[in-house]
Design a protein around this motif. Structure first.
Motif, PDB file in Angstrom:
ATOM      1  N   ASP A   1     -16.784  -5.061  -5.912  1.00 26.55           N
ATOM      2  CA  ASP A   1     -17.995  -5.708  -7.241  1.00 26.55           C
ATOM      3  C   ASP A   1     -17.959  -7.135  -7.109  1.00 26.55           C
ATOM      4  O   ASP A   1     -18.667  -8.029  -8.059  1.00 26.55           O
ATOM      5  N   LYS A   2     -17.029  -8.065  -7.174  1.00 28.20           N
ATOM      6  CA  LYS A   2     -16.266  -8.884  -7.440  1.00 28.20           C
ATOM      7  C   LYS A   2     -16.778  -9.994  -6.139  1.00 28.20           C
ATOM      8  O   LYS A   2     -16.575 -10.605  -5.390  1.00 28.20           O
ATOM      9  N   GLY A   3     -17.341 -10.067  -5.067  1.00 25.10           N
ATOM     10  CA  GLY A   3     -17.150  -9.933  -3.852  1.00 25.10           C
ATOM     11  C   GLY A   3     -16.618  -9.947  -2.389  1.00 25.10           C
ATOM     12  O   GLY A   3     -16.775 -10.716  -1.369  1.00 25.10           O
ATOM     13  N   PHE A   4     -15.317  -9.508  -2.540  1.00 24.96           N
ATOM     14  CA  PHE A   4     -14.030  -9.319  -1.828  1.00 24.96           C
ATOM     15  C   PHE A   4     -14.280  -8.105  -1.075  1.00 24.96           C
ATOM     16  O   PHE A   4     -14.609  -7.194  -1.842  1.00 24.96           O
ATOM     17  N   SER A   5     -13.962  -8.271   0.587  1.00 26.38           N
ATOM     18  CA  SER A   5     -14.713  -7.442   1.632  1.00 26.38           C
ATOM     19  C   SER A   5     -13.191  -6.493   1.290  1.00 26.38           C
ATOM     20  O   SER A   5     -11.898  -6.665   0.809  1.00 26.38           O
ATOM     21  N   ILE A   6     -13.461  -5.064   1.614  1.00 28.33           N
ATOM     22  CA  ILE A   6     -12.440  -4.244   1.663  1.00 28.33           C
ATOM     23  C   ILE A   6     -12.141  -3.484   2.286  1.00 28.33           C
ATOM     24  O   ILE A   6     -13.842  -2.913   3.229  1.00 28.33           O
ATOM     25  N   ALA A   7     -11.369  -2.578   3.046  1.00 29.18           N
ATOM     26  CA  ALA A   7     -11.148  -2.282   4.275  1.00 29.18           C
ATOM     27  C   ALA A   7     -10.178  -0.104   3.509  1.00 29.18           C
ATOM     28  O   ALA A   7      -9.681  -0.841   2.776  1.00 29.18           O
ATOM     29  N   VAL A   8     -11.255   0.306   4.040  1.00 27.57           N
ATOM     30  CA  VAL A   8     -10.711   2.053   3.847  1.00 27.57           C
ATOM     31  C   VAL A   8     -10.630   2.807   4.973  1.00 27.57           C
ATOM     32  O   VAL A   8     -11.099   2.521   6.041  1.00 27.57           O
ATOM     33  N   TYR A   9      -9.185   3.730   4.615  1.00 25.88           N
ATOM     34  CA  TYR A   9      -9.282   4.497   5.686  1.00 25.88           C
ATOM     35  C   TYR A   9      -8.368   5.636   5.233  1.00 25.88           C
ATOM     36  O   TYR A   9      -8.138   5.820   3.951  1.00 25.88           O
ATOM     37  N   ASN A  10      -9.291   7.154   6.083  1.00 27.59           N
ATOM     38  CA  ASN A  10      -8.305   8.533   5.603  1.00 27.59           C
ATOM     39  C   ASN A  10      -8.571   8.414   6.668  1.00 27.59           C
ATOM     40  O   ASN A  10      -9.486   8.831   7.538  1.00 27.59           O
ATOM     41  N   ARG A  11      -7.745   9.829   6.801  1.00 28.49           N
ATOM     42  CA  ARG A  11      -7.721  10.525   8.371  1.00 28.49           C
ATOM     43  C   ARG A  11      -8.310  10.837   8.600  1.00 28.49           C
ATOM     44  O   ARG A  11      -8.899  11.440   9.913  1.00 28.49           O
ATOM     45  N   THR A  12      -9.524  11.977   7.491  1.00 29.11           N
ATOM     46  CA  THR A  12     -10.575  12.512   7.815  1.00 29.11           C
ATOM     47  C   THR A  12     -11.894  11.324   7.868  1.00 29.11           C
ATOM     48  O   THR A  12     -12.332  11.004   6.709  1.00 29.11           O
ATOM     49  N   VAL A  13     -12.953  11.673   8.925  1.00 33.31           N
ATOM     50  CA  VAL A  13     -13.227  10.402   9.139  1.00 33.31           C
ATOM     51  C   VAL A  13     -14.728  10.723   8.372  1.00 33.31           C
ATOM     52  O   VAL A  13     -15.698   9.593   7.807  1.00 33.31           O
ATOM     53  N   ALA A  14     -14.806  11.595   8.039  1.00 34.09           N
ATOM     54  CA  ALA A  14     -16.239  12.040   7.065  1.00 34.09           C
ATOM     55  C   ALA A  14     -16.224  12.009   5.636  1.00 34.09           C
ATOM     56  O   ALA A  14     -17.059  11.232   5.352  1.00 34.09           O
ATOM     57  N   LYS A  15     -15.132  11.363   5.112  1.00 37.58           N
ATOM     58  CA  LYS A  15     -14.421  11.229   4.006  1.00 37.58           C
ATOM     59  C   LYS A  15     -15.001   9.923   4.107  1.00 37.58           C
ATOM     60  O   LYS A  15     -15.184   8.994   3.102  1.00 37.58           O
ATOM     61  N   VAL A  16     -14.357   9.369   4.903  1.00 37.22           N
ATOM     62  CA  VAL A  16     -14.446   7.739   4.699  1.00 37.22           C
ATOM     63  C   VAL A  16     -16.053   6.838   4.627  1.00 37.22           C
ATOM     64  O   VAL A  16     -17.138   6.568   4.469  1.00 37.22           O
ATOM     65  N   THR A  17     -16.628   8.063   6.122  1.00 34.66           N
ATOM     66  CA  THR A  17     -18.151   7.832   6.378  1.00 34.66           C
ATOM     67  C   THR A  17     -19.402   7.730   4.915  1.00 34.66           C
ATOM     68  O   THR A  17     -19.909   7.515   4.335  1.00 34.66           O
ATOM     69  N   LYS A  18     -18.923   9.449   4.256  1.00 34.91           N
ATOM     70  CA  LYS A  18     -19.136   8.807   3.035  1.00 34.91           C
ATOM     71  C   LYS A  18     -18.713   8.161   2.134  1.00 34.91           C
ATOM     72  O   LYS A  18     -19.707   8.548   1.091  1.00 34.91           O
TER      73      LYS A  18
END
Length: 69
Positions: free
Chosen positions: A5-22
């Motif tokens: 929300d403050k404008g910082f870029s975030i990277a996310v990962y989960n071994r279940t790709v569908a969860k990341v996409t959602k």
């Protein structure tokens, strides 16, 4: 999400790709959040720490606390 929300870029990962996409498409829609489909892709999304060697040693020391498995 507060960081994004403050404008910082975030990277996310989960071994279940569908969860990341959602997550990226719903909860993080419109925010600077990138979803990785693999640990290698996640690692490539991360910027090198600005604090240099100290940050690396700190992360490494915490990483070594975890059991492999």
């Amino acid at each position: 999400m507060n960081i994004a929300d403050k404008g910082f870029s975030i990277a996310v990962y989960n071994r279940t790709v569908a969860k990341v996409t959602k997550f990226v498409n719903q909860q993080a829609a419109g925010l600077p959040v990138g979803g990785a489909r693999s640990m290698a892709e996640f690692t490539a999304m991360l910027k090198r720490p600005r604090a240099g060697d100290f940050s690396f040693r700190l992360v490494l020391s915490r990483f070594l606390m975890f059991d492999q498995g």
